[in-house]
Scaffold this active site. Structure first.
Site, PDB file in Angstrom:
ATOM      1  N   THR A   1      -6.424  18.471   0.100  1.00 41.30           N
ATOM      2  CA  THR A   1      -6.291  18.531  -1.362  1.00 41.30           C
ATOM      3  C   THR A   1      -7.315  19.500  -1.951  1.00 41.30           C
ATOM      4  OG1 THR A   1      -5.422  16.275  -1.412  1.00 41.30           O
ATOM      5  CG2 THR A   1      -6.250  17.140  -3.475  1.00 41.30           C
TER       6      THR A   1
ATOM      7  N   TYR B   1       0.828  -1.211   0.000  1.00 42.06           N
ATOM      8  CA  TYR B   1       0.000   0.000   0.000  1.00 42.06           C
ATOM      9  C   TYR B   1       0.865   1.264   0.000  1.00 42.06           C
ATOM     10  CZ  TYR B   1      -2.660   3.924   1.645  1.00 42.06           C
ATOM     11  OH  TYR B   1      -3.185   5.186   1.748  1.00 42.06           O
TER      12      TYR B   1
ATOM     13  N   ASP C   1       0.270  18.108  -0.083  1.00 41.51           N
ATOM     14  CA  ASP C   1       0.411  17.201   1.064  1.00 41.51           C
ATOM     15  C   ASP C   1       1.617  17.482   1.954  1.00 41.51           C
ATOM     16  OD1 ASP C   1      -0.574  14.955   2.535  1.00 41.51           O
ATOM     17  OD2 ASP C   1       0.995  13.719   1.680  1.00 41.51           O
TER      18      ASP C   1
ATOM     19  N   ASP D   1     -15.946  28.551  -0.934  1.00 41.70           N
ATOM     20  CA  ASP D   1     -16.210  29.691  -0.048  1.00 41.70           C
ATOM     21  C   ASP D   1     -15.150  29.848   1.038  1.00 41.70           C
ATOM     22  OD1 ASP D   1     -18.580  31.036  -1.043  1.00 41.70           O
ATOM     23  OD2 ASP D   1     -19.611  29.130  -0.673  1.00 41.70           O
TER      24      ASP D   1
ATOM     25  N   CYS E   1      -9.829  16.181   6.165  1.00 40.82           N
ATOM     26  CA  CYS E   1     -10.195  17.563   6.506  1.00 40.82           C
ATOM     27  C   CYS E   1     -10.079  18.506   5.314  1.00 40.82           C
ATOM     28  CB  CYS E   1      -9.333  18.068   7.654  1.00 40.82           C
ATOM     29  SG  CYS E   1      -9.711  17.288   9.227  1.00 40.82           S
TER      30      CYS E   1
ATOM     31  N   SER F   1      -9.665   4.279  -1.116  1.00 39.38           N
ATOM     32  CA  SER F   1      -9.166   4.053  -2.480  1.00 39.38           C
ATOM     33  C   SER F   1      -8.489   5.330  -2.983  1.00 39.38           C
ATOM     34  CB  SER F   1     -10.296   3.614  -3.406  1.00 39.38           C
ATOM     35  OG  SER F   1     -11.373   4.512  -3.362  1.00 39.38           O
TER      36      SER F   1
END
Length: 596
Positions: free
Chosen positions: A261, A205, A283, A501, A258, A374
């Site tokens: 991106t 992963y 990131d 916004d 949160c 994913s």
């Protein structure tokens, strides 16, 4: 054991000696040195398709895109199997798992022994950061996963460019990775900060296997940064250009889920004509003090490893454009004819899909078609809103640092810190609330200092002290802010619309950083006050805005008690100035409650 034609494209004795040593341990059938060329990418992709590691998507709809199913037991970072292997447990601190270095090398060495029999060993040289930048760090990842090699080609500057940067130096991160038998019982991700080494076994992963990302760019780099006087942080970097052409840059730290991106790729609302937001990074941020006394940042990565579910044309159109070509999708759902789908995409699910486990899935099923974690791995150059300075070796000058968690109560929409120390205190106590599914208790705050809790490569208290120490190194420091997009009404509805916004809050922060916006002083920090935010064209009631920005003294007294528990956990290395900040705020809150 054979070595491919691109054999040993370096004469660096330190690198060659280490690769030979690792090949002797892992015993691959052949060794391939990656050169990072397009021809190699095509060859490795063809190999991966032939081995059914990758499945080509419909090349008309998704040119150059491929699909990958991971092992169902291997779908996320594994914090409980991630270790910091410092000489003493105290150096790793109370928030990290620790393993004694010799024991870790012995334990993992036994799993690596012969783990690559029948496989190819890929030697993946890579640079984190623009290759000519003083910020840049070279890593070499040895892996038996063609999926990892191809992902590293997207996420980092990979191949010859790294060997050229390295030359004959011995200063490179040594990363050894093997999927081995992908057994969760034999899965370990070990970091050796003193050795600039990472050993990861038993997982394919992303965060566990793409060693340039969290392992080097945060855990190892945070340790190097402490010793070398800079910051390696879990932060996006964005460029904001005003209608007059002024450009400012901010770095922002948000825990997972949160909206990091989304914020990095934000499209300003129609009420803000002429404003442009561009992405430097989504990131990770490496920040150093420049000759002008400001903090300068580079994005060490070269791609995006983003969460797919919830990404759509409304929440993040730039991300949707970024994944249109040359992208690897992992554990989303797909159709038999080579299309893909995930929960939260713009259109409803097709009647039938192949789910992330490779099983048939019918519309209406209670199971999720795409795994909640994913991912897409997309080249940064695909982003239509990428900053032209993304490859600038100097980086970009940071005007503001933003911290933000996911809090349904207590924390107002935006606060500006009184000063650097107060800003570090706000970052050190930030966090997100857990859900009932996670803990059985709703609203328990998981503290996540600077969104770095899983990624600090040494003791957390010492890390916070390093943040405090940076103040004396930065003559012209950025302002520090705390934001919370996620406050809810008593009925459980979000009070702030978020997404584009958030530009309204960003504009106030940028104006504050430039010294041209008023603010209201509160006991928590500076706020925009009643008239500070530009709300024109916003369809939200005044009551909702008031509730989103409200400071409730009762909630804050509880919050400060919770912070005391967190500080206690950090132990004796908690910096005294941060404990003092909490005590002073508690006094202010109690005094204000008495007055009321």
């Amino acid at each position: 054991m054979s070595t491919s034609p691109a054999a040993r494209p370096t004469s660096n004795p330190h690198l060659l000696g280490w690769v030979d040593e690792m090949a002797k341990l892992c015993k691959p059938d052949r060794v391939h040195w990656c050169d990072g060329s397009e021809a190699e990418k095509k060859r490795l992709t063809d190999d991966a398709v032939a081995a059914k590691v990758l499945i080509p998507l419909d090349q008309q709809k998704w040119p150059g895109c491929h699909y990958h199913h991971s092992n169902p037991s291997d779908v996320a970072r594994v914090e409980h199997l991630t270790f910091i292997c410092t000489p003493t447990k105290e150096q790793a601190g109370p928030t990290n798992n620790w393993m004694e270095p010799k024991e870790a090398y012995r334990k993992l060495g036994a799993i690596f022994d012969g783990s690559m029999k029948g496989r190819t060993m890929y030697v993946v040289p890579y640079v984190m950061g623009p290759s000519t930048s003083p910020f840049a760090k070279v890593g070499i990842e040895i892996t038996d996963s063609v999926y990892v090699a191809l992902n590293m080609g997207i996420m980092a500057r990979m191949g010859k460019v790294a060997l050229d940067r390295l030359g004959d130096s011995n200063e490179f991160n040594r990363g050894l990775h093997s999927v081995a038998d992908c057994n969760p019982e034999r899965r370990f991700i070990c970091h050796f900060p003193q050795d600039n080494t990472i050993w990861s076994v038993g997982s394919g992963y992303g965060g566990n296997a793409l060693l340039g990302k969290k392992c080097l760019a945060l855990r190892i780099a945070s340790y190097l940064a402490k010793n070398e006087g800079w910051l390696a942080e879990h932060m996006l970097i964005l460029e904001a250009e005003s209608p007059t052409g002024e450009k400012q840059y901010v770095a922002a730290a948000f825990p997972s889920a949160c909206g990091k991106t989304n914020f990095a790729m934000m499209i300003p609302p129609a009420a803000f004509p002429g404003w442009k937001i561009r992405t430097v990074g989504d990131d990770i941020s490496w920040m150093r003090v420049g000759e002008d006394g400001r903090l300068w940042a580079v994005n060490p990565e070269n791609g995006y490893f983003g969460v797919a579910p919830g990404t759509n044309r409304k929440t993040n159109p730039n991300a949707m454009d970024s994944v249109r070509k040359d992208t690897i999708f992992t554990n989303v759902a797909r159709t038999p004819d080579g299309d893909i789908w995930w929960e939260g995409m713009d259109h409803e699910a097709p009647a039938e899909l192949i789910d992330w486990k490779g099983q048939p899935w019918k519309k209406g099923s209670t199971e999720k078609a795409a795994h909640p974690n994913s991912r897409f791995t997309a080249p940064a150059k695909n982003n239509p809103a990428i900053s032209p300075l993304v490859d600038d070796p100097k980086g970009v000058p940071i005007s503001a640092i933003i911290f933000g968690g996911r809090r349904s109560t207590t924390v107002p929409l935006v606060l500006e810190a009184f000063n650097w120390t107060h800003g570090v205190y706000l970052g050190s106590t930030m966090g997100s609330e857990t859900t009932a599914a996670a803990t059985g208790q709703v609203g328990v705050v998981r503290r996540d200092p600077m969104a770095m809790l899983p990624f600090i490569g040494y003791d957390c208290g010492s890390y916070l002290q390093h943040w405090l120490d940076m103040q004396s190194r930065i003559p012209n420091p950025p302002k520090i802010f705390l934001v919370n997009w996620f406050r809810k009404s008593a009925e459980g509805k979000f009070l702030w619309p978020g997404y584009g916004d958030n530009m309204r809050v960003l504009k106030w922060m940028l104006d504050r950083a430039a010294g041209r916006a008023p603010a209201k002083e509160t006991l928590l920090g500076y706020t925009p006050g009643d008239a500070g935010l530009d709300l024109h064209g916003l369809d939200v009631s005044k009551d909702a805005i008031a509730a989103a920005t409200r400071i409730d003294l009762g909630e804050w007294e509880q919050e400060l008690e919770s912070q005391a528990e967190w500080f206690e956990k950090l132990g004796k290395t908690l910096p005294a100035p941060l404990a003092l900040q909490r005590e002073l705020l508690l006094e202010r809150v109690r005094a204000a409650r008495k007055v009321k």
